[in-house]
Design an enzyme around this catalytic site. Structure first.
Site, PDB file in Angstrom:
ATOM      1  CE1 TYR A  36      -3.460  -2.710   0.557  1.00  0.00           C
ATOM      2  CE2 TYR A  36      -2.417  -3.140   2.668  1.00  0.00           C
ATOM      3  CZ  TYR A  36      -3.322  -3.488   1.679  1.00  0.00           C
ATOM      4  OH  TYR A  36      -4.079  -4.613   1.836  1.00  0.00           O
TER       5      TYR A  36
ATOM      6  CG  ASP B 196      20.970  -2.441  25.895  1.00  0.00           C
ATOM      7  OD1 ASP B 196      21.704  -3.391  25.534  1.00  0.00           O
ATOM      8  OD2 ASP B 196      19.892  -2.619  26.464  1.00  0.00           O
TER       9      ASP B 196
ATOM     10  CG  ASP C 147      28.547   8.066  14.042  1.00  0.00           C
ATOM     11  OD1 ASP C 147      29.346   7.501  13.268  1.00  0.00           O
ATOM     12  OD2 ASP C 147      27.698   8.886  13.654  1.00  0.00           O
TER      13      ASP C 147
ATOM     14  CG  ASP D  11      26.582   3.367  10.568  1.00  0.00           C
ATOM     15  OD1 ASP D  11      27.477   4.218  10.743  1.00  0.00           O
ATOM     16  OD2 ASP D  11      25.653   3.522   9.758  1.00  0.00           O
TER      17      ASP D  11
ATOM     18  CE  LYS E 297      18.191  -4.928  23.313  1.00  0.00           C
ATOM     19  NZ  LYS E 297      18.566  -4.456  24.668  1.00  0.00           N
TER      20      LYS E 297
HETATM   21  N1  GGG Z   1      32.524   9.130   4.253  1.00  0.00           N
HETATM   22  C1  GGG Z   1      31.471   8.559   3.562  1.00  0.00           C
HETATM   23  C2  GGG Z   1      30.134   9.090   3.988  1.00  0.00           C
HETATM   24  O1  GGG Z   1      29.686  10.085   3.478  1.00  0.00           O
HETATM   25  N2  GGG Z   1      29.519   8.435   4.952  1.00  0.00           N
HETATM   26  C3  GGG Z   1      28.271   8.868   5.456  1.00  0.00           C
HETATM   27  C4  GGG Z   1      27.292   7.771   5.693  1.00  0.00           C
HETATM   28  O2  GGG Z   1      26.110   8.005   5.594  1.00  0.00           O
HETATM   29  N3  GGG Z   1      27.739   6.583   6.031  1.00  0.00           N
HETATM   30  C5  GGG Z   1      26.903   5.486   6.335  1.00  0.00           C
HETATM   31  C6  GGG Z   1      27.675   4.228   6.456  1.00  0.00           C
HETATM   32  O3  GGG Z   1      28.878   4.265   6.680  1.00  0.00           O
HETATM   33  O4  GGG Z   1      27.084   3.155   6.321  1.00  0.00           O
END
Ligand code: GGG
Length: 353
Positions: A145, A222, A250, A246, A189
């Protein structure tokens, strides 16, 4: 003289500012160590999308395939949905070239301030190994949908025993090679994700049995996020799925002082295809074009590329030059509390080289 053929995709935003700086450093490293880098630049990314409706051409993967390595800047544009830019360039390259190991070091350089108050003498020096071709980023699913009020979206994570076994083995081998704590932490997890991540736990346990010299730890994601903040010094190699790796990387970028210091390698450890090297950061539209983006994440990624190409001495020299500039202090971009420009930071690295 050895010549390496490097495909270069500067991409979007700050990507076009950091890539020329990485090339300057690579060229200087090559001059000193008797190798050459022959760059093949591809103007793919969001501008290509505006002109042609695609982030890269249909035959892009064939054009990249002959290269020894790929150097990537950033992808992302405020006027294009992020799933279009990511799925149009970065993810297809990782999958097509089976770059199943995404290696993201987290090193707190002397002279750089972490937002964490570390106990005296404690260091942050670990690596996040992210499974890079399947898991939550497999793009399996669909809409029912579509764009109607009762719309349904199904997104399936794909975990294969082969995929987990190979990333777990990679992590253990890395822990054995590294001069670290000889410890691998697996992150899942599996209490809530009772299929894919239970398979992950089982594969991790069998992998661990083959590396009795490496200690292990299993954390729920977590708890891992909490412990990256609470006891970052305790980690050595952390292995996680595509999504968790990912996100966790960060956090690790922030605790080493800046996203502008976070480097990464997308490796095909079997060397059947070119591997790709890129800063963890994205296109950063808020600072793009101002000449103040930190080039060090890209230069550190370029050093990882040199390592992969067999130029370990050159890689160590570049890393030492960066460490020296950071230890001395005054030359640094605003993300690290300085006032220097992107080019000034690179000039300082070149002086050290
Ligand atoms: N340096 C590459 C870039 O622009 N990474 C940004 C991004 O969205 N990365 C997601 C990922 O590493 O999976």
């Amino acid at each position: 003289m050895r010549t390496f053929h490097i495909a270069v995709i500067a991409g979007d935003g700050v990507g076009v500012e950091v890539i020329p700086q990485a090339k300057r450093v690579l060229d200087e490293a090559g001059r000193r160590r008797q190798f050459r880098l022959d760059y093949h630049d591809f103007d793919w990314g969001s501008d290509h999308y505006f002109r042609h409706g695609r982030m890269m051409p249909v035959d892009a993967l064939e054009l990249l395939r002959p290269s020894d390595a790929i150097l990537l800047g950033a992808v992302g544009h405020p006027k294009i949905p992020d799933h279009v830019t990511l799925n149009g360039l970065l993810l297809p390259i990782r999958r097509a070239f089976d770059q199943f190991a995404n290696v993201r070091p987290a090193v707190l350089f002397p002279g750089v301030e972490s937002p964490l108050a570390l106990r005296k003498g404690e260091r942050i020096d670990f690596v996040v190994v992210r499974e890079n071709t399947e898991g939550e980023y497999a793009q399996v699913g669909g809409f029912v949908y579509h764009e109607q009020p009762e719309e349904v979206a199904i997104q399936t994570a794909v975990f294969t025993r082969r995929g987990i076994d190979r990333i777990v083995r990679f992590a253990f081998e890395l822990a054995r090679r590294r001069n670290g704590k000889k410890r691998v932490t697996s992150v899942t997890k599996s209490n809530a994700q009772g299929f894919g991540m239970v398979l992950w736990d089982r594969a991790f346990a069998s992998g661990a049995a083959e590396f009795p010299d490496i200690s292990t730890e299993s954390l729920l994601v977590d708890a891992a996020a909490m412990n990256f903040i609470r006891r970052p010094e305790s980690f050595d190699v952390v292995v996680a799925s595509n999504l968790f790796g990912d996100i966790l990387s960060d956090i690790s970028a922030m605790i080493i002082g800046s996203m502008g210091l976070a480097a990464s390698a997308n490796l095909d450890p079997l060397r059947r295809y070119p591997s790709m090297f890129e800063p963890v950061h994205g296109s950063a539209p808020d600072i793009a074009g101002k000449g103040i983006v930190n080039p060090l994440a890209t230069i550190l990624s370029a050093a990882m590329m040199l390592d992969h190409l067999g130029e370990a001495d050159a890689a160590r020299r570049v890393e030492r030059a960066i460490a020296d500039v950071l230890a001395e202090g005054p030359v640094r971009t605003p993300d690290l509390g300085g006032k220097s420009s992107t080019v000034e930071v690179t000039d300082a690295i070149l002086d050290k080289l």
